[in-house]
Design a protein around this motif. Structure first.
Motif, mmCIF file in Angstrom:
data_model
loop_
_atom_site.group_PDB
_atom_site.id
_atom_site.type_symbol
_atom_site.label_atom_id
_atom_site.label_comp_id
_atom_site.label_asym_id
_atom_site.label_seq_id
_atom_site.Cartn_x
_atom_site.Cartn_y
_atom_site.Cartn_z
ATOM 1 N N TYR A 57 0.820 -1.208 0.000
ATOM 2 C CA TYR A 57 0.000 0.000 0.000
ATOM 3 C C TYR A 57 0.855 1.260 0.000
ATOM 4 O O TYR A 57 0.623 2.188 -0.766
ATOM 5 N N GLY A 58 1.877 1.264 0.854
ATOM 6 C CA GLY A 58 2.772 2.409 0.909
ATOM 7 C C GLY A 58 3.506 2.616 -0.407
ATOM 8 O O GLY A 58 3.700 3.744 -0.864
ATOM 9 N N ARG A 59 3.890 1.521 -1.028
ATOM 10 C CA ARG A 59 4.644 1.621 -2.277
ATOM 11 C C ARG A 59 3.784 2.162 -3.411
ATOM 12 O O ARG A 59 4.225 3.019 -4.180
ATOM 13 N N VAL A 60 2.547 1.689 -3.485
ATOM 14 C CA VAL A 60 1.660 2.198 -4.531
ATOM 15 C C VAL A 60 1.333 3.666 -4.260
ATOM 16 O O VAL A 60 1.274 4.478 -5.197
ATOM 17 N N ALA A 61 1.160 4.007 -3.001
ATOM 18 C CA ALA A 61 0.918 5.416 -2.655
ATOM 19 C C ALA A 61 2.088 6.269 -3.141
ATOM 20 O O ALA A 61 1.888 7.314 -3.771
ATOM 21 N N ASP A 62 3.307 5.811 -2.887
ATOM 22 C CA ASP A 62 4.493 6.535 -3.371
ATOM 23 C C ASP A 62 4.446 6.692 -4.883
ATOM 24 O O ASP A 62 4.735 7.769 -5.415
ATOM 25 N N THR A 63 4.099 5.626 -5.549
ATOM 26 C CA THR A 63 4.029 5.660 -7.014
ATOM 27 C C THR A 63 3.021 6.697 -7.492
ATOM 28 O O THR A 63 3.304 7.507 -8.380
ATOM 29 N N LEU A 64 1.840 6.697 -6.898
ATOM 30 C CA LEU A 64 0.799 7.643 -7.315
ATOM 31 C C LEU A 64 1.235 9.084 -7.057
ATOM 32 O O LEU A 64 1.031 9.965 -7.894
ATOM 33 N N LEU A 65 1.873 9.302 -5.909
ATOM 34 C CA LEU A 65 2.339 10.649 -5.578
ATOM 35 C C LEU A 65 3.475 11.079 -6.511
ATOM 36 O O LEU A 65 3.651 12.270 -6.782
ATOM 37 N N TYR A 66 4.212 10.097 -7.006
ATOM 38 C CA TYR A 66 5.292 10.390 -7.948
ATOM 39 C C TYR A 66 4.715 10.752 -9.319
ATOM 40 O O TYR A 66 5.242 11.614 -10.023
ATOM 41 N N LEU A 67 3.600 10.103 -9.655
ATOM 42 C CA LEU A 67 2.993 10.340 -10.972
ATOM 43 C C LEU A 67 2.334 11.712 -11.055
ATOM 44 O O LEU A 67 2.411 12.395 -12.075
ATOM 45 N N ALA A 108 3.299 -1.587 -11.760
ATOM 46 C CA ALA A 108 3.799 -2.625 -10.855
ATOM 47 C C ALA A 108 5.331 -2.574 -10.791
ATOM 48 O O ALA A 108 5.910 -2.630 -9.703
ATOM 49 N N ASP A 109 5.970 -2.447 -11.961
ATOM 50 C CA ASP A 109 7.434 -2.369 -12.007
ATOM 51 C C ASP A 109 7.943 -1.128 -11.275
ATOM 52 O O ASP A 109 9.048 -1.103 -10.747
ATOM 53 N N LEU A 110 7.123 -0.105 -11.285
ATOM 54 C CA LEU A 110 7.485 1.145 -10.605
ATOM 55 C C LEU A 110 7.309 1.008 -9.095
ATOM 56 O O LEU A 110 7.942 1.704 -8.311
ATOM 57 N N SER A 111 6.462 0.080 -8.687
ATOM 58 C CA SER A 111 6.162 -0.103 -7.264
ATOM 59 C C SER A 111 6.850 -1.336 -6.702
ATOM 60 O O SER A 111 6.690 -1.659 -5.517
ATOM 61 N N GLY A 112 7.590 -2.031 -7.549
ATOM 62 C CA GLY A 112 8.315 -3.211 -7.086
ATOM 63 C C GLY A 112 7.430 -4.345 -6.647
ATOM 64 O O GLY A 112 7.666 -4.963 -5.607
ATOM 65 N N MET A 113 6.393 -4.650 -7.418
ATOM 66 C CA MET A 113 5.504 -5.758 -7.071
ATOM 67 C C MET A 113 4.936 -6.362 -8.350
ATOM 68 O O MET A 113 5.247 -5.894 -9.441
ATOM 69 N N THR A 114 4.104 -7.392 -8.222
ATOM 70 C CA THR A 114 3.506 -7.992 -9.414
ATOM 71 C C THR A 114 2.296 -7.174 -9.854
ATOM 72 O O THR A 114 1.725 -6.416 -9.074
ATOM 73 N N SER A 146 -0.803 -7.805 -7.706
ATOM 74 C CA SER A 146 -0.806 -7.102 -6.421
ATOM 75 C C SER A 146 -1.143 -5.638 -6.620
ATOM 76 O O SER A 146 -1.937 -5.057 -5.872
ATOM 77 N N LEU A 147 -0.540 -5.043 -7.642
ATOM 78 C CA LEU A 147 -0.803 -3.636 -7.910
ATOM 79 C C LEU A 147 -2.295 -3.403 -8.137
ATOM 80 O O LEU A 147 -2.882 -2.483 -7.566
ATOM 81 N N ILE A 148 -2.903 -4.248 -8.956
ATOM 82 C CA ILE A 148 -4.320 -4.090 -9.274
ATOM 83 C C ILE A 148 -5.176 -4.189 -8.014
ATOM 84 O O ILE A 148 -6.106 -3.409 -7.811
ATOM 85 N N ARG A 149 -4.831 -5.127 -7.148
ATOM 86 C CA ARG A 149 -5.592 -5.279 -5.907
ATOM 87 C C ARG A 149 -5.491 -4.033 -5.035
ATOM 88 O O ARG A 149 -6.480 -3.591 -4.438
ATOM 89 N N VAL A 150 -4.278 -3.467 -4.969
ATOM 90 C CA VAL A 150 -4.102 -2.260 -4.149
ATOM 91 C C VAL A 150 -4.892 -1.093 -4.748
ATOM 92 O O VAL A 150 -5.579 -0.362 -4.027
ATOM 93 N N LEU A 151 -4.825 -0.935 -6.068
ATOM 94 C CA LEU A 151 -5.576 0.150 -6.714
ATOM 95 C C LEU A 151 -7.071 -0.012 -6.429
ATOM 96 O O LEU A 151 -7.772 0.964 -6.164
ATOM 97 N N LYS A 152 -7.531 -1.255 -6.463
ATOM 98 C CA LYS A 152 -8.947 -1.520 -6.201
ATOM 99 C C LYS A 152 -9.308 -1.113 -4.766
ATOM 100 O O LYS A 152 -10.339 -0.483 -4.530
ATOM 101 N N LYS A 153 -8.422 -1.471 -3.858
ATOM 102 C CA LYS A 153 -8.643 -1.105 -2.448
ATOM 103 C C LYS A 153 -8.730 0.415 -2.313
ATOM 104 O O LYS A 153 -9.640 0.939 -1.650
ATOM 105 N N PHE A 154 -7.784 1.119 -2.962
ATOM 106 C CA PHE A 154 -7.775 2.577 -2.896
ATOM 107 C C PHE A 154 -9.066 3.139 -3.482
ATOM 108 O O PHE A 154 -9.603 4.136 -2.991
ATOM 109 N N LYS A 155 -9.551 2.499 -4.536
ATOM 110 C CA LYS A 155 -10.785 2.970 -5.165
ATOM 111 C C LYS A 155 -11.971 2.739 -4.225
ATOM 112 O O LYS A 155 -12.801 3.630 -4.027
#
Lengths: 230, 230
Positions: free
Chosen positions: B155-165, B185-191, B194-203
DNA sequence: TTTCTGCGTTGATATATATCAATCAAAAGG
DNA sequence: CCTTTTGATTGATATATATCAACGCAGAAA
């Protein structure tokens, strides 16, 4: 705490990293604007987030550089042996430190005033060039670290750590570790327990031998293979 | 493949990153020793391990820089928008590329001869200084990336990615992603999964809204909180 | 049109690694 | 001296995240 020391730059010039392209007058300029300090093991040289208005050159001992994090897990991004200038991008970006530097052994370092260093970079193109080379080298090392810590499993990461330690940081084999198990874990991006289990596995497989702080690399090829496969 | 383009450096000088400290004569020197090229999405600008004898300046589009790994998982270490010089330590270290650069959108870039760049660094101290500043900035960004990818949860990693974008890479909100889910996912260091699941959670949590490639950041404070906590 | 291919999505399951807890040894301190 | 603390080690368990598999959909190609 830290103890003052008196050494002339000219004396340690011989093997002094990027500084050996400087003229005598320039070295004297540094001499007049530096503090030479001795740190005991565990003492902080500079801390992440603190103002960065000087450059640090390690003249003896061993320094670990790590990124701190809220959950108290640290990631060591590099170790520095003398004589080596510590690259910290802070002075060129926001005048704050982005990593913490801590002495692992009794360590002496020169703190050089930021203004003087920047002035030398502006007036001596040869020095600027050496400086850029230095930064580039550290960047490559940073790439390797990212690559290792994010794309490899524990075994590959520990293998990378061991290959990083010898040769480079320690130059005899076997060597006496001045780093704790926690340091090795922070260097490999894992917990202390995981690190210990991996070391034990390597020992069982006759790749290394480790007794307390005495570490010997027995089968380097095997380690390289493990590092490559991840 | 790549298409040749003809633009004078003087024209794009205004917003041209580190190059705006150069004199006209120096820019002309670059003009005579550069190739200006257009890349289609997905095309490789340079590849990790390949010889590095030129410097790259992105003049339009979007470029991803990633570290390749044996098991085919890539780690994106940065994205570059125009006008920006891509820092690659290679030319100063071993004349090989340490990352791969790929166009994410239709992209134009200038490939500048290594010798010319190095000569400019040696002759123009102001330029050398800008160059060092640039490298330092990229190092800080690299530190952030290491810190994120090794010390935070998904979650923290995807948050970082979104804030970077946003802002930085995309500058409207909502914005249209030119990156694939795999890129994120490559930007967040995960598959990807996993990335899709986190984005869904954020949504689901009303932090972002995402429909296909349209992404809107709704609650930035919340994202920053998640990024901080890891 | 139909087929195919690549990307996005979701669910079930596996596994690598962290966490927690306990023990031991050595060093440090009173 | 004994007590306390710190670092190292080991085992049991939990959990975050990857992997595997299946499916839908849209655009490209035949």
């Amino acid at each position: 705490m830290a103890v003052l020391l008196d050494t002339k730059c000219l004396v340690c010039k011989k093997s002094s990293d990027i500084f050996n392209v400087l003229k005598e007058s320039e070295l004297e300029k540094i001499d007049c604007n530096k503090a030479s300090i001795i740190y005991k093991p565990g003492e902080i040289i500079f801390k992440q987030g603190a103002p960065a208005n000087y450059f640090v050159c390690v003249t003896s001992g061993l320094v670990k550089l790590y990124i701190e994090h809220v959950n108290s897990r640290n990631l060591i991004v590099g170790l520095t042996r003398p004589i080596n200038y510590i690259f910290e991008p802070g002075p060129f970006v926001d005048h704050h430190h982005h990593v913490t530097a801590v002495a692992c052994e009794e360590t002496s370092a020169c703190l050089i005033d930021e203004k003087v260093m920047k002035q030398l970079i502006k007036t001596n193109t040869e020095f600027a060039n050496e400086f850029i080379k230095k930064i580039s080298l550290q960047s490559v090392s940073l790439f390797n670290r990212i690559s290792s810590c994010t794309q490899k499993h524990v075994y590959g990461r520990v293998a990378d750590t061991l290959l990083y330690l010898y040769p480079g940081i320690y130059n005899t084999n076997p060597f006496l570790l001045s780093l704790t198990r926690q340091d090795l874990a922070d260097l490999s991006g894992m917990t202390k327990e995981s690190l210990i289990r991996v070391l034990k596995k390597f020992k069982d497989d006759n790749i290394i031998n480790i007794e307390g702080n005495k570490l010997e690399i027995i089968n380097r090829n095997n380690l390289e293979e493990i590092a490559r496969k991840g």
